[in-house]
Structure formats: C-alpha cells, structure tokens
Motif scaffolding. Sequence first.
Motif, PDB file in Angstrom:
ATOM      1  N   LEU A  34       0.830  -1.200   0.000  1.00 40.76           N
ATOM      2  CA  LEU A  34       0.000   0.000   0.000  1.00 40.76           C
ATOM      3  C   LEU A  34       0.871   1.259   0.000  1.00 40.76           C
ATOM      4  O   LEU A  34       0.628   2.197  -0.763  1.00 40.76           O
ATOM      5  N   ARG A  38       1.091   4.324  -3.526  1.00 41.86           N
ATOM      6  CA  ARG A  38       0.228   5.293  -2.879  1.00 41.86           C
ATOM      7  C   ARG A  38      -0.943   5.717  -3.768  1.00 41.86           C
ATOM      8  O   ARG A  38      -2.091   5.680  -3.357  1.00 41.86           O
ATOM      9  N   LEU A  41      -3.049   2.458  -5.164  1.00 42.15           N
ATOM     10  CA  LEU A  41      -3.654   1.501  -4.245  1.00 42.15           C
ATOM     11  C   LEU A  41      -4.064   2.131  -2.907  1.00 42.15           C
ATOM     12  O   LEU A  41      -5.212   2.009  -2.483  1.00 42.15           O
ATOM     13  N   LEU A  42      -3.125   2.810  -2.240  1.00 43.50           N
ATOM     14  CA  LEU A  42      -3.413   3.339  -0.903  1.00 43.50           C
ATOM     15  C   LEU A  42      -4.560   4.360  -0.938  1.00 43.50           C
ATOM     16  O   LEU A  42      -5.549   4.219  -0.208  1.00 43.50           O
ATOM     17  N   PRO A  44      -6.875   5.045  -3.376  1.00 47.55           N
ATOM     18  CA  PRO A  44      -8.181   4.498  -3.779  1.00 47.55           C
ATOM     19  C   PRO A  44      -8.815   3.605  -2.708  1.00 47.55           C
ATOM     20  O   PRO A  44     -10.030   3.661  -2.494  1.00 47.55           O
ATOM     21  N   LEU A  45      -7.995   2.785  -2.018  1.00 45.64           N
ATOM     22  CA  LEU A  45      -8.563   1.915  -0.987  1.00 45.64           C
ATOM     23  C   LEU A  45      -9.073   2.740   0.192  1.00 45.64           C
ATOM     24  O   LEU A  45     -10.137   2.458   0.752  1.00 45.64           O
ATOM     25  N   SER A  46      -8.313   3.762   0.553  1.00 43.85           N
ATOM     26  CA  SER A  46      -8.754   4.665   1.612  1.00 43.85           C
ATOM     27  C   SER A  46     -10.107   5.292   1.250  1.00 43.85           C
ATOM     28  O   SER A  46     -11.041   5.335   2.063  1.00 43.85           O
TER      29      SER A  46
ATOM     30  N   ARG B  11     -16.019  -2.443  -5.969  1.00 43.78           N
ATOM     31  CA  ARG B  11     -14.792  -1.653  -6.082  1.00 43.78           C
ATOM     32  C   ARG B  11     -13.883  -1.928  -4.879  1.00 43.78           C
ATOM     33  O   ARG B  11     -12.674  -2.119  -5.025  1.00 43.78           O
ATOM     34  N   LEU B  12     -14.493  -1.991  -3.697  1.00 41.06           N
ATOM     35  CA  LEU B  12     -13.726  -2.295  -2.486  1.00 41.06           C
ATOM     36  C   LEU B  12     -13.084  -3.682  -2.585  1.00 41.06           C
ATOM     37  O   LEU B  12     -11.892  -3.859  -2.304  1.00 41.06           O
ATOM     38  N   LEU B  15     -10.117  -3.669  -4.987  1.00 36.19           N
ATOM     39  CA  LEU B  15      -8.899  -3.059  -4.442  1.00 36.19           C
ATOM     40  C   LEU B  15      -8.249  -3.976  -3.410  1.00 36.19           C
ATOM     41  O   LEU B  15      -7.028  -4.130  -3.380  1.00 36.19           O
ATOM     42  N   LYS B  18      -6.038  -6.642  -4.753  1.00 37.14           N
ATOM     43  CA  LYS B  18      -4.710  -6.276  -5.242  1.00 37.14           C
ATOM     44  C   LYS B  18      -3.645  -6.371  -4.157  1.00 37.14           C
ATOM     45  O   LYS B  18      -2.454  -6.233  -4.432  1.00 37.14           O
ATOM     46  N   LEU B  19      -4.063  -6.558  -2.899  1.00 35.38           N
ATOM     47  CA  LEU B  19      -3.083  -6.687  -1.818  1.00 35.38           C
ATOM     48  C   LEU B  19      -2.402  -8.047  -1.918  1.00 35.38           C
ATOM     49  O   LEU B  19      -3.059  -9.047  -2.196  1.00 35.38           O
ATOM     50  N   SER B  46     -10.078   2.651   7.606  1.00 31.33           N
ATOM     51  CA  SER B  46     -10.232   3.798   6.709  1.00 31.33           C
ATOM     52  C   SER B  46      -9.411   4.985   7.217  1.00 31.33           C
ATOM     53  O   SER B  46      -8.687   5.632   6.454  1.00 31.33           O
ATOM     54  N   LEU B  49      -5.571   4.314   6.872  1.00 30.69           N
ATOM     55  CA  LEU B  49      -5.096   4.453   5.493  1.00 30.69           C
ATOM     56  C   LEU B  49      -5.022   5.928   5.100  1.00 30.69           C
ATOM     57  O   LEU B  49      -4.059   6.358   4.454  1.00 30.69           O
ATOM     58  N   ALA B  50      -6.043   6.697   5.495  1.00 36.58           N
ATOM     59  CA  ALA B  50      -6.035   8.121   5.154  1.00 36.58           C
ATOM     60  C   ALA B  50      -4.843   8.805   5.823  1.00 36.58           C
ATOM     61  O   ALA B  50      -4.159   9.639   5.210  1.00 36.58           O
ATOM     62  N   ALA B  53      -1.680   7.775   4.044  1.00 36.57           N
ATOM     63  CA  ALA B  53      -1.580   8.458   2.752  1.00 36.57           C
ATOM     64  C   ALA B  53      -1.140   9.904   2.943  1.00 36.57           C
ATOM     65  O   ALA B  53      -0.361  10.444   2.161  1.00 36.57           O
TER      66      ALA B  53
END
Lengths: 200, 200
Positions: A34, A38, A41-42, A44-46, B11-12, B15, B18-19, B46, B49-50, B53
């Motif tokens: 992730l 960034r 993946l990071l 969009p997943l967030s 969509r979730l 994603l 892809k991990l 969530s 991750l935010a 990021a």
Amino acid sequence: MAASAGPEIERLIGLLAKLPGLGPRSARRAALALLKRRDQLLAPLSDALAEAAARVKTCSTCGSLDTQDPCAICSDGTRDASLICVVEEVGALWAMERAGAFRGRYHVLGGLLSALDGVGPDALRVGPLVARASEPGVREVILALPATVDGQTTAHYLAERLAGAEVTVSMLARGVPVGGELDWLDDGTIAQAMRARRPA
Amino acid sequence: MAASAGPEIERLIGLLAKLPGLGPRSARRAALALLKRRDQLLAPLSDALAEAAARVKTCSTCGSLDTQDPCAICSDGTRDASLICVVEEVGALWAMERAGAFRGRYHVLGGLLSALDGVGPDALRVGPLVARASEPGVREVILALPATVDGQTTAHYLAERLAGAEVTVSMLARGVPVGGELDWLDDGTIAQAMRARRPA
Ligand SMILES: [Zn+2]
Ligand SMILES: [Zn+2]
C-alpha cells in the motif's frame, strides 16, 4: 511485534492483520504494498473504505448490504418476488448471485442456530422471514444453507417455523458437498444445486 | 466477477484483491468482515489508510518510510552512525529491526539488480549509498541482501562500487537460507546471520 515501523504504520499493519486471510506477516507485506503504491492503491482503498463506511447499509427487507434500502435486488421489479432464497450471510448471497442460477429475492439470516456457540432463533432474522413468507404472492422459500450440522439443524427448524405459511419449503440439492460453505464453492456447483433443489 | 454486490462494494473487493496475500475470494471475505465490523474495523482502517496516505513519506537519507524525514532511525542519536546496513526494501528493514540485532543506520536500495527484469544500477539508490559510505565516520557497510542470484549479483556489484570508499564491506553470514527473502525469516535466524556477518 516490535514498533519497528513507527506507530502509524504499526497501527495500519495491526488493522490489516485483523482481516480474514491475512496474518501478521502478510499484513506487513500488504501495508508495504500500500505504501509503495500510494496513488494506485493506498489512496483508492482509503476512499473506497470511507465511502463504504458512509454509504453501505443493511437492507431492511432482506438483510443484505447495499448503498440503497431496500437494496438493488429487493427493488428490482424484474426479479421473481414469489421466491425467497434464505442464506446464512451476505457472502453466500454474493456467491448465489455470481452463480447466476437464481432470479428471486433473498433473506439473510445473519448466522445459523448453534447449540455449541449458544446461537438461538432470537439471534437470527427468523421472525421477519416468517412474516415475509406469509405475504401474498410468495410461493416458495429455498433454504440455501450450508451442508453442515448447524446448517441442517437450522434448515429443519426453519421448515417447521414456515409450516404455517402457505409456501413450499425447499433445500438446495446435495450438490453442495458435506461441510461445504457456500461462498467457497465454484459457481457451477451452486447452479446445479439450485436447479436440483428438493423439498425440505 | 459479476457485479453482484453493488458497484461500491465490488470496487472495495477489487482493491482488496490487489493486496499481496489476498485473492478474489479472500478479498470478498475481507470486504464482508469489514462491512460487518464497521466501528471496530472498517472505520479505523479507513482512518489509518487516510493518515498513512497523508503523513507517511520516504526518508531522504535512507529511503525508509516514516511520518518524519529524516526518519526516526536516521534521527536517533543513540544509534551507531558508523554502520550502514543495506537492504533491498523497507520490509527487510522492518525484519532487521524486529530481530533487534542491529543498532546502526540503514540504506534501502529499492530493489535488486536483475538482468531478467531489466533493473540496472540507475534504477536503484546506489549513488546515494556510495556518497553516504564516503562520509567521514562511516566504518562499515553491511550488505543484508537476499541469498538469491539477484541478491548476490547486487552484493558483488555494490562491493565493487564501494571499493573506493574507506569502509569495510561485509555480508550477512550464510545463516540466511538460499533463496530466502529476509522478511519471511524468523528473528533468531536474522540475528544469528547479523552476528556472524563476513567480508563481502
Ligand atoms: Zn434487500
Ligand atoms: Zn532514514
């Protein structure tokens, strides 16, 4: 685990490790993937998680998850409202939909009866199922429950509870392997079991 | 995959799939677990991750990931600045830190030389490593690279490039099993390989 990656990254790893299928090691790999990707993946997943947290709700009719209530399936007028397929969890509903063998409505129980785990009828959405099955126009309730001890106990219990409603109660055919959870089956097996369903 | 769960949930799932470590099936299970545990899992993940990021960046000195630049390790005055441990990726750095066998600084290469994948020296952080190794006070560069063909090719290339700097160049001892990636090793093996390191 030593706090080798800083508290923010360790927190992320800890949360990822709670996902089914990811242990502590693969959670670290996932976190690293992730952080290295960034933008692809990071971020969009967030976003997808934030959107899911804000918008996905439980359908008050069938118990499925969707951004609308009633859900897209319950709202779809082209689907056969005379058939209700009872599943343990939303994952099994998704598996049924992928198999494409069923065009009626669903009812998500929210679990199975389990003497061992102390799950009784009150913990499941049994009352709403009986109410829905008693509505005019409903013709058949298909119990698409796993072929496990708890699954079959639950199916027999539901068949008894539904005896008062004027509906046929059926079960998936024995195409479902013993002990098999629906959402691990391939689509063909599910489709076959649906076509060959039998009275409960 | 059929769009059986609505576009937001699909969509979730896409994603999550892809991990590394999660395929399409386990991604669906993970999505379901998240949606069922909204407050305990979905919302915190969530947020994490935010935050990652927004705050995690690459250390301009060593190439590691942290919320500060220089990173906590590069900024830590109690660590031995005369030792630089070269690792392929941040995951290997985390593995070294968990093993607790090294109290110097790191240098993250960002990959390995690979004729097959067309990765040449310019794609890696080789120049900055040579520059760091040439700084006064640096005594030893430890090449903690995997015992694979690419890992050993890279180690020999780096040993040549570092010949001009007045440093000892060493490699992890053969405790690292052939073909072994550092971040899959147990901490004891890494600690032993570090103690028994040998000249490159
Ligand atoms: Zn619904
Ligand atoms: Zn650093």
